[in-house]
Write an enzyme that holds these catalytic residues in place. Structure first.
Site, PDB file in Angstrom:
ATOM      1  CB  CYS A  50       8.597  -3.098   5.878  1.00 28.85           C
ATOM      2  SG  CYS A  50       7.322  -3.749   4.785  1.00 28.85           S
ATOM      3  CB  ALA A  51      11.852  -4.409  10.268  1.00 26.37           C
TER       4      ALA A  51
END
Length: 136
Positions: A50-51
């Site tokens: 996930c960013a």
């Protein structure tokens, strides 16, 4: 095979015509969630891929799956709320069988999320599925 809570989101999305309104709706669902206890924000609950920072804490009680989650990004926190509606309350053996991609496609999210957000959403779904599969 969606839950009643997820079907409510689908119905709400059909009512909201504008994508800005739909984004706001998702963000508001995330804001309405209780925060995840800081003690649960540990490497074991952190979702890779996930960013933004994402933590998912699954629980299985009486063969029923549920999870809590948190993110430092408002839209991702909202996506966690959408996934909670999709998965929470299901029998643990049913969780891996949910066609998350198909159900989420009913909301049109894949067409309106950045590739980083889409990858993060897939990472969250994979974490949920793997935890449930191990428990089942």
């Amino acid at each position: 095979m969606a839950t009643e809570a997820f079907e409510e989101i689908v119905e709400d999305f059909e009512f909201l015509e504008d994508w800005e309104d739909r984004y706001r709706y998702v963000i508001d669902r995330g804001k309405a969630m209780d925060p995840l206890d800081d003690a649960l924000k540990v490497p074991a609950t952190k979702v890779d891929g996930c960013a933004s920072q994402v933590w998912l804490h699954p629980r299985i009680e009486n063969d029923t799956f549920s999870f809590e989650g948190e993110s430092d990004a408002m839209i991702v926190r909202g996506l966690i709320a959408v996934l909670k509606a999709l998965y929470n309350g299901l029998p643990v053996q049913e969780v891996p069988k949910v066609d998350a991609q198909g159900e989420l496609a009913r909301l049109g999210l894949n067409d309106h999320l950045s590739s980083q957000r889409s990858n993060g959403l897939r990472a969250m779904v994979e974490r949920i599925r793997s935890v449930a599969a191990e428990a089942a």
